[in-house]
Motif scaffolding. Sequence first.
Motif, PDB file in Angstrom:
ATOM      1  N   ASP A  17      85.361  -1.653  22.670  1.00  0.00           N
ATOM      2  CA  ASP A  17      84.332  -0.952  23.369  1.00  0.00           C
ATOM      3  C   ASP A  17      84.396   0.636  22.435  1.00  0.00           C
ATOM      4  O   ASP A  17      83.620   0.963  22.667  1.00  0.00           O
TER       5      ASP A  17
ATOM      6  N   THR B 299      82.213   0.911  19.583  1.00  0.00           N
ATOM      7  CA  THR B 299      80.987   0.760  19.989  1.00  0.00           C
ATOM      8  C   THR B 299      80.058   2.319  19.573  1.00  0.00           C
ATOM      9  O   THR B 299      78.971   1.895  19.358  1.00  0.00           O
TER      10      THR B 299
ATOM     11  N   SER C 294      75.430  -2.320  16.449  1.00  0.00           N
ATOM     12  CA  SER C 294      75.372  -3.163  16.825  1.00  0.00           C
ATOM     13  C   SER C 294      75.805  -4.754  16.063  1.00  0.00           C
ATOM     14  O   SER C 294      75.942  -5.380  16.231  1.00  0.00           O
ATOM     15  N   ASP C 295      74.661  -4.228  14.859  1.00  0.00           N
ATOM     16  CA  ASP C 295      74.356  -5.363  14.208  1.00  0.00           C
ATOM     17  C   ASP C 295      75.370  -5.793  12.639  1.00  0.00           C
ATOM     18  O   ASP C 295      76.115  -6.375  12.186  1.00  0.00           O
TER      19      ASP C 295
ATOM     20  N   ARG D 195      81.323  -6.735  15.456  1.00  0.00           N
ATOM     21  CA  ARG D 195      80.340  -8.379  16.507  1.00  0.00           C
ATOM     22  C   ARG D 195      81.275  -8.329  17.322  1.00  0.00           C
ATOM     23  O   ARG D 195      82.634  -8.153  16.331  1.00  0.00           O
ATOM     24  N   GLN D 196      81.349  -8.986  18.752  1.00  0.00           N
ATOM     25  CA  GLN D 196      82.740  -9.729  19.197  1.00  0.00           C
ATOM     26  C   GLN D 196      82.886 -10.941  18.799  1.00  0.00           C
ATOM     27  O   GLN D 196      83.051 -11.508  19.947  1.00  0.00           O
TER      28      GLN D 196
END
Length: 285
Positions: free
Chosen positions: A24, A27, A32-33, A36-37
């Motif tokens: 977190d 981030t 976001s790309d 990756r989670q």
Amino acid sequence: MPLFSLHTPPFTVRVATDSSTLFDDLTALYASDVLRQSSCPQHIYDFHIDYSRRFSGKSRPYHFRTGSEHFRMADAHQLIPTFEWGLNWCVSAYQQQYLAIHAAVLEKDGKALIMPAPPGSGKSTLCALLMLRGWRLLSDEMCLIDPTTGLLQPYVRPVSLKNASIAVIQQHQPGIAVFHRTPDTEKGTVAYLRPTDISWQQANLTAKPAWIVFPAFQPTAEPVAVFTMPKADTLLYLAQNSFNYAVFGAEGFKLLSQLVENTDSYRLEYHNTEQMLALLEQLLC
């Protein structure tokens, strides 16, 4: 143990950690790309990171490791700076497909600026200010030279700011978001800037080197002064600041010789940041 991955061209990283906050926290710094989670079992990652607790005590319990190699321990509140330093260590110590130099790299109008400099020279501050003025960030730390083309490969990651440079950035760019300010590290207070959108969007786009500038912040110097660097001195300094020049051998010498021959080299001494930015953009544009 939870897994996530970083896809920051040209390297991909799989991270195993028992920290409940690391993903977190990252981030705020990564697109976001890119962050990756999850990790893909079929993907061949360049680095496999284990960043987890090794001892039950409260002092520096987290260990940053890749394979059997240990980099550094970290307190819980220093997870982010140690993670970023650890990624730099992985690339500088283990990748050999690019000739790597410790330098900031930015691009504008198809031409790339390389800024090699030791700690305290103002390299990261200058890199951040140019990025916020529209230059595309390739890297704050790594100049990666493709040996087959001589072009510069981006390795886009957050810009690291230290100590007084944090206030300088906020003074010149009021309202800019500075993330994860961490005091009392071995480098003092450290904080990070997120790369600009254009830097993320063009993270696969190589750049042609045009200039090499050696910045030198000197409080007692003239407000700003620029000097042309002899090519022999430039070549020597680049070799001394390369992570893997010795590995490349004769090919490394050829690559650096071509780089120096095809670029203009300058030394920039300054203590007035505004005048320095104006002179630099006039000199390069």
